[in-house]
Design a protein around this motif. Structure first.
Motif, mmCIF file in Angstrom:
data_model
loop_
_atom_site.group_PDB
_atom_site.id
_atom_site.type_symbol
_atom_site.label_atom_id
_atom_site.label_comp_id
_atom_site.label_asym_id
_atom_site.label_seq_id
_atom_site.Cartn_x
_atom_site.Cartn_y
_atom_site.Cartn_z
ATOM 1 N N GLY A 279 -7.316 -11.800 7.989
ATOM 2 C CA GLY A 279 -6.004 -11.198 8.231
ATOM 3 C C GLY A 279 -6.075 -9.986 9.128
ATOM 4 N N VAL A 280 -7.052 -9.118 8.898
ATOM 5 C CA VAL A 280 -7.201 -7.897 9.710
ATOM 6 C C VAL A 280 -7.531 -8.261 11.155
ATOM 7 C CG1 VAL A 280 -8.615 -5.837 10.058
ATOM 8 C CG2 VAL A 280 -7.826 -6.433 7.765
ATOM 9 N N PHE A 281 -8.463 -9.211 11.348
ATOM 10 C CA PHE A 281 -8.837 -9.604 12.711
ATOM 11 C C PHE A 281 -7.678 -10.296 13.425
ATOM 12 C CE2 PHE A 281 -13.417 -9.902 11.039
ATOM 13 C CZ PHE A 281 -13.625 -8.564 11.335
ATOM 14 N N LEU A 282 -6.898 -11.073 12.672
ATOM 15 C CA LEU A 282 -5.743 -11.732 13.278
ATOM 16 C C LEU A 282 -4.721 -10.702 13.737
ATOM 17 C CD1 LEU A 282 -4.131 -14.239 14.034
ATOM 18 C CD2 LEU A 282 -3.380 -14.415 11.645
ATOM 19 N N ALA B 96 -6.207 5.772 4.348
ATOM 20 C CA ALA B 96 -6.431 5.254 5.696
ATOM 21 C C ALA B 96 -5.107 5.006 6.414
ATOM 22 C CB ALA B 96 -7.237 3.961 5.628
ATOM 23 N N ASP B 97 -5.103 5.257 7.717
ATOM 24 C CA ASP B 97 -3.905 5.002 8.518
ATOM 25 C C ASP B 97 -4.035 3.717 9.322
ATOM 26 O OD1 ASP B 97 -5.731 5.717 10.457
ATOM 27 O OD2 ASP B 97 -4.302 6.904 11.619
ATOM 28 N N ASN B 98 -5.084 2.938 9.054
ATOM 29 C CA ASN B 98 -5.273 1.682 9.776
ATOM 30 C C ASN B 98 -6.077 0.712 8.908
ATOM 31 O OD1 ASN B 98 -8.309 1.695 10.644
ATOM 32 N ND2 ASN B 98 -7.563 3.756 11.108
ATOM 33 N N TYR B 99 -6.004 -0.549 9.281
ATOM 34 C CA TYR B 99 -6.647 -1.590 8.473
ATOM 35 C C TYR B 99 -8.168 -1.560 8.570
ATOM 36 C CZ TYR B 99 -2.232 -3.849 7.307
ATOM 37 O OH TYR B 99 -0.990 -4.120 6.792
ATOM 38 N N ALA B 100 -8.714 -1.066 9.666
ATOM 39 C CA ALA B 100 -10.173 -1.010 9.789
ATOM 40 C C ALA B 100 -10.758 -0.048 8.762
ATOM 41 C CB ALA B 100 -10.570 -0.586 11.204
ATOM 42 N N LEU B 101 -10.155 1.136 8.647
ATOM 43 C CA LEU B 101 -10.646 2.117 7.683
ATOM 44 C C LEU B 101 -10.344 1.683 6.258
ATOM 45 C CD1 LEU B 101 -12.157 4.769 7.697
ATOM 46 C CD2 LEU B 101 -9.980 5.985 7.726
ATOM 47 N N LEU B 102 -9.180 1.036 6.068
ATOM 48 C CA LEU B 102 -8.876 0.482 4.742
ATOM 49 C C LEU B 102 -9.937 -0.536 4.337
ATOM 50 C CD1 LEU B 102 -5.543 -0.661 3.237
ATOM 51 C CD2 LEU B 102 -7.322 -2.377 3.492
ATOM 52 N N TYR B 103 -10.351 -1.368 5.286
ATOM 53 C CA TYR B 103 -11.368 -2.383 4.975
ATOM 54 C C TYR B 103 -12.700 -1.729 4.622
ATOM 55 C CZ TYR B 103 -13.957 -6.753 5.277
ATOM 56 O OH TYR B 103 -14.724 -7.844 4.978
ATOM 57 N N LEU B 104 -13.019 -0.616 5.273
ATOM 58 C CA LEU B 104 -14.247 0.109 4.953
ATOM 59 C C LEU B 104 -14.211 0.594 3.503
ATOM 60 C CD1 LEU B 104 -16.928 1.317 6.024
ATOM 61 C CD2 LEU B 104 -15.637 3.358 6.639
ATOM 62 N N GLY B 105 -13.096 1.209 3.109
ATOM 63 C CA GLY B 105 -12.957 1.643 1.721
ATOM 64 C C GLY B 105 -12.929 0.471 0.756
ATOM 65 N N TRP B 106 -12.321 -0.619 1.187
ATOM 66 C CA TRP B 106 -12.233 -1.844 0.376
ATOM 67 C C TRP B 106 -13.621 -2.362 0.039
ATOM 68 C CZ3 TRP B 106 -7.535 -4.173 -0.998
ATOM 69 C CH2 TRP B 106 -7.610 -5.465 -1.509
ATOM 70 N N GLU B 107 -14.485 -2.432 1.040
ATOM 71 C CA GLU B 107 -15.855 -2.886 0.795
ATOM 72 C C GLU B 107 -16.638 -1.854 -0.012
ATOM 73 O OE1 GLU B 107 -17.034 -5.940 1.482
ATOM 74 O OE2 GLU B 107 -14.948 -6.265 2.027
ATOM 75 N N GLY B 108 -16.293 -0.581 0.156
ATOM 76 C CA GLY B 108 -16.956 0.470 -0.615
ATOM 77 C C GLY B 108 -16.704 0.336 -2.104
ATOM 78 N N VAL B 109 -15.458 0.074 -2.504
ATOM 79 C CA VAL B 109 -15.182 -0.082 -3.935
ATOM 80 C C VAL B 109 -15.818 -1.358 -4.473
ATOM 81 C CG1 VAL B 109 -13.048 1.278 -3.892
ATOM 82 C CG2 VAL B 109 -12.926 -1.178 -3.505
ATOM 83 N N GLY B 110 -15.947 -2.387 -3.610
ATOM 84 C CA GLY B 110 -16.632 -3.600 -4.038
ATOM 85 C C GLY B 110 -18.101 -3.344 -4.324
ATOM 86 N N GLY C 84 -12.261 -13.434 -1.798
ATOM 87 C CA GLY C 84 -10.976 -12.907 -1.343
ATOM 88 C C GLY C 84 -11.114 -12.004 -0.136
ATOM 89 N N ASP C 85 -12.205 -11.245 -0.079
ATOM 90 C CA ASP C 85 -12.421 -10.324 1.037
ATOM 91 C C ASP C 85 -12.518 -11.059 2.367
ATOM 92 O OD1 ASP C 85 -12.449 -8.429 -0.901
ATOM 93 O OD2 ASP C 85 -14.578 -7.944 -0.765
ATOM 94 N N CYS C 86 -13.030 -12.285 2.334
ATOM 95 C CA CYS C 86 -13.080 -13.080 3.564
ATOM 96 C C CYS C 86 -11.673 -13.305 4.106
ATOM 97 C CB CYS C 86 -13.768 -14.416 3.297
ATOM 98 S SG CYS C 86 -15.532 -14.281 2.949
ATOM 99 N N GLY C 87 -10.730 -13.578 3.198
ATOM 100 C CA GLY C 87 -9.343 -13.720 3.623
ATOM 101 C C GLY C 87 -8.791 -12.440 4.209
ATOM 102 N N PHE D 155 -3.192 -14.007 4.485
ATOM 103 C CA PHE D 155 -4.631 -13.746 4.383
ATOM 104 C C PHE D 155 -4.901 -12.376 3.766
ATOM 105 C CE2 PHE D 155 -5.058 -17.154 7.623
ATOM 106 C CZ PHE D 155 -5.995 -17.937 6.944
ATOM 107 N N LEU D 156 -4.056 -11.404 4.054
ATOM 108 C CA LEU D 156 -4.198 -10.101 3.395
ATOM 109 C C LEU D 156 -4.041 -10.259 1.888
ATOM 110 C CD1 LEU D 156 -2.149 -7.690 5.723
ATOM 111 C CD2 LEU D 156 -4.613 -8.062 5.705
ATOM 112 N N PHE D 157 -3.106 -11.105 1.488
ATOM 113 C CA PHE D 157 -2.877 -11.317 0.057
ATOM 114 C C PHE D 157 -4.075 -12.004 -0.602
ATOM 115 C CE2 PHE D 157 -0.772 -13.815 -3.441
ATOM 116 C CZ PHE D 157 -0.596 -12.721 -4.277
ATOM 117 N N CYS D 158 -4.807 -12.806 0.157
ATOM 118 C CA CYS D 158 -6.038 -13.408 -0.397
ATOM 119 C C CYS D 158 -6.996 -12.312 -0.838
ATOM 120 C CB CYS D 158 -6.702 -14.302 0.642
ATOM 121 S SG CYS D 158 -5.785 -15.811 1.019
ATOM 122 N N GLY D 159 -7.111 -11.245 -0.028
ATOM 123 C CA GLY D 159 -7.938 -10.114 -0.424
ATOM 124 C C GLY D 159 -7.419 -9.451 -1.676
ATOM 125 N N ALA D 160 -6.098 -9.319 -1.777
ATOM 126 C CA ALA D 160 -5.500 -8.709 -2.964
ATOM 127 C C ALA D 160 -5.733 -9.563 -4.202
ATOM 128 C CB ALA D 160 -3.999 -8.506 -2.739
#
Length: 711
Positions: free
Chosen positions: A185-188, A134-148, A178-181, A219-224
């Motif tokens: 972070g992404v919305f901020l 992904a070249d942006n955080y929105a698409l990264l978040y989509l993949g992030w939720e996908g692996v979850g 963690g994903d809530c964090g 907040f990004l690190f909370c997700g990590a």
């Protein structure tokens, strides 16, 4: 090669196609030929690997995007980026994932949901590839939720087992914390920049030096922390061992847990953000003490590495030992990111992916052999999903022993992986990547992390060698171990391939004889997106160190770090050899760990974290649930019921008013009209003489009335 860059979007699409085919048609294909669903997944993963190799060989950085949707007046784009950081992850996911797919054919062959398993694996790979490309955080978040989601499906794949069902829910809920964090972070970041794009965000961050970008990094690190199972959100990962062993290998080596490390590496310009004077921007300040995002990353990683390593010492489940090892090594990676930058952390991620996949698949081979040993010893089938209570646990190392001669290929490859994990000097990949982390900690005078690193290295060598001796040395301690045999080649060939890389992968991180810095460090450090924040103090130092070291083959910190690493591994391995090799165990009661008493119970019960969370967080949540339930039942439901009662009463009153007043008046008017009509109708006889009589009578009545009125 430009063709492969232009069509790199196919890399995640290939496994997605396999998912669609297998999820809709897999059951029917399985009936025709059981191998077809597996071949579809393996072939598409192979295609993704070929495309990834081509992108790597091009030697170029490439980005492509298109409009995804509009958010008010903002245009949100969907795109991918091909650069050293993403290509490294693409190669790891597709190569190791492909080997795990092949291994799964043998391991899951008798499972009735064979095709469904491969459909989930393919979707898992697709989500992880979208995440890293992904070249942006929105698409990264989509993949992030996908692996979850996929981890939930795969951990709980054998949902008939209550423990697997609970483990899947636990993994999903804790990682969601963690994903809530991450979402915050992404919305901020979007609120600050008006874009999800990495390039836009990193450029804005380094140009404005705003402290809110540092808050977003936290907040990004909370997700990590959640995805990579770092303290305090680490308790889900050991329980995830309830899933099939190939799933454990995929989660721990190529996907899921690596996502958190990748997120921090990709977002490093935010974590290393500095002000206009080059001073790191602090997250918090207490007097003269400043807490920066990188400091949080490093302390969390260092503590997690040590804590998880100590727990691994006292575990007897072969997969749980590896699970705590993964948590510990992920802590090492975060510590590497904190003290040395993206290249250092990613180097250990890369070497760890090979030897941890090897160890998990090797443990699966051992479990597979133990189950078949039970079949031979007791005369009926047994598998990992449906363990019988009257049989010894096939994952308990205390039930093993003496498997070296019965499983020579598994034993040899497992030994290579163990050497890499323990950091055997000069001959295993794990040694070089761990040594680099210790080197940077020493060079930056981070003595706390040097202590964490050295202690963890010694502990790792101890529990790794303990595992080797308990599983493969001595004599069989159960009939299942006595009747075990080597796994089929479809399972052992991937082990051999991974063993080669577990041994050799670390060499790409060595300084060359001409003084040039190691290839991997140089390659990752040239990522353009990382260099957007290169003037940040932490990142600039890390990047400069890579080139400053080019003038010498070995420096004093390198030598000291190497000596410390070697001594730590030697102490751990020698201690384990004295405990388990010199006098092999004949029964579990002889385990020297038991002699630690209260400390053994403390470590075996995982520092009592689950009990602590049960007594505090979970109990508090249940208390809140009870309060909110009472509030809902008594107040909300009471108010709703009161409104209902009032409505019923009002409706009854209105019904009475409507029936007896409104309808009564209407009915009265009707009755009067009807009665009057009936009375009047009686005089309408149609006879002239009657009408004359009425007229004369009426006239007489009127005359009498008139006369009476006058008188």
């Amino acid at each position: 090669m430009d063709f492969f860059l232009q069509t790199a979007w196919l890399v995640p699409v290939f496994p997605f196609v396999a998912f669609v085919i297998n999820v809709f048609f897999g059951a029917e294909l399985q009936k025709r030929n059981r191998l077809i669903p597996a071949l579809i997944s393996i072939f598409t993963m192979g295609a993704s690997f070929v495309w990834s190799v081509a992108c790597f060989m091009s030697g170029k950085e490439f980005a492509r995007s298109t409009t995804w949707f509009y958010l008010g007046s903002y245009e949100v784009k969907m795109g991918y980026v091909i650069d050293p950081l993403s290509v490294t992850m693409m190669l790891i996911v597709t190569f190791i994932g492909g080997l795990i797919f092949i291994y799964s054919v043998g391991y899951m062959w008798n499972d009735p949901r064979f095709s469904r398993f491969f459909s989930y694996l393919s979707l898992f790979a697709c989500a992880m590839l979208w995440l890293v490309m992904a070249d942006n955080y929105a698409l990264l978040y989509l993949g992030w939720e996908g692996v979850g989601l996929c981890s939930y499906l795969l951990i709980g794949f054998w949902f008939e087992k209550p423990s697997a069902m609970r483990a899947a829910k636990k993994a999903f809920l804790i990682t969601r914390t963690g994903d809530c964090g991450l979402a915050i972070g992404v919305f901020l970041l979007f609120a600050l920049v008006g874009s999800f794009s990495y390039e836009d965000i990193f450029r804005a961050a380094t140009e404005t030096h705003r402290g809110l970008f540092v808050v977003a990094a936290f907040f990004l690190f909370c997700g990590a922390i959640g995805k990579s199972a770092q303290f305090p959100l680490h308790t889900w990962l050991p329980d995830a061992m309830e899933g099939p062993t190939p799933v454990s290998a995929l989660i721990h080596a190529a996907t899921m847990v690596a996502a958190g490390v990748y997120l921090v590496a990709r977002s490093f310009p935010l974590f290393s953000l500095a002000d206009s004077r080059g001073h790191p921007i602090a997250l918090l300040q207490f007097g003269g003490w400043e807490i920066t995002p990188l400091m949080v990353v490093t302390y969390v990683g260092g503590f997690t590495a040590f804590m998880a390593g100590t727990i691994g010492i006292a575990q007897n489940d072969i997969k749980r030992v590896l699970a705590y090892s993964t948590i510990s090594q992920l802590g090492f990676m975060f510590m590497g990111l904190g003290v040395g930058g993206p290249a250092v952390g990613m180097f250990h991620l890369m070497t760890h992916a090979f030897f941890k996949a090897l160890l998990f698949l090797g443990s699966g081979s051992v479990i597979h052999a133990m189950e078949h040993g039970m079949h031979a010893a007791h005369g009926h089938g047994h598998d990992e999903a449906h363990a019988h209570a009257d049989h010894p646990d096939p994952q308990d190392m205390m039930n093993m022993g003496g498997l070296r001669k019965k499983m020579p290929t598994t034993q040899f490859t497992y030994f290579v992986g163990a050497l890499a994990l323990a950091g055997a000097p000069f001959i295993a990949s794990g040694f070089w990547s761990k040594d680099e982390i210790l080197h940077y900690a020493l060079e930056k005078d981070k003595f706390v992390f040097i202590a964490f690193g050295i202690l963890t290295a010694a502990i790792t060598a101890f529990y790794t060698s303990r595992q080797m001796y308990l599983v493969f040395e001595g004599t069989p301690r159960t009939d299942a171990a006595a009747h075990a045999h080597e796994s089929p080649k479809v399972m052992t060939v991937p082990l051999v391939i991974l063993a080669v890389f577990a041994f050799a992968a670390g060499f790409i991180g060595l300084p060359f004889f001409n003084g040039k810095w190691n290839y991997f460090h140089h390659y990752v450090s040239e990522t353009a997106l990382l260099n957007l924040g290169a003037h940040g103090a932490a990142h600039g130092a890390a990047h400069g160190d890579a080139h400053a070291a080019a003038g010498a083959f070995m420096t004093t910190p390198m030598v000291v770090a190497m000596v410390c690493s070697i001594l730590a591994a030697a102490v751990g391995w020698t201690t384990a050899r004295g405990c388990y090799r010199v006098r092999p165990l004949l029964n579990p009661q002889e385990d020297p760990i038991l002699k630690l008493g209260a400390l053994e119970r403390f470590l075996r019960n995982k520092w009592w974290f689950d009990e602590l969370y049960q007594a505090t967080v979970i109990r508090l949540l249940f208390l809140f649930n009870e309060v909110f339930a009472a509030f809902d039942q008594k107040l909300i439901d009471g108010a709703v019921n009161a409104v209902g009662i009032i409505t019923v009463v009002v409706s009854k009153i209105w019904q009475f008013f409507d029936m007896f007043i409104v309808d009564g008046l209407v009915n009265l008017v009707g009755w009067v009209t009807k009665t009057w009509g009936e009375a009047v109708r009686r005089v309408q006889t149609g006879l002239a003489q009657n009408y004359m009589l009425i007229i004369i009578s009426s006239a007489a009545v009127l005359l009498v009335v008139r006369l009476l009125w006058k008188g």
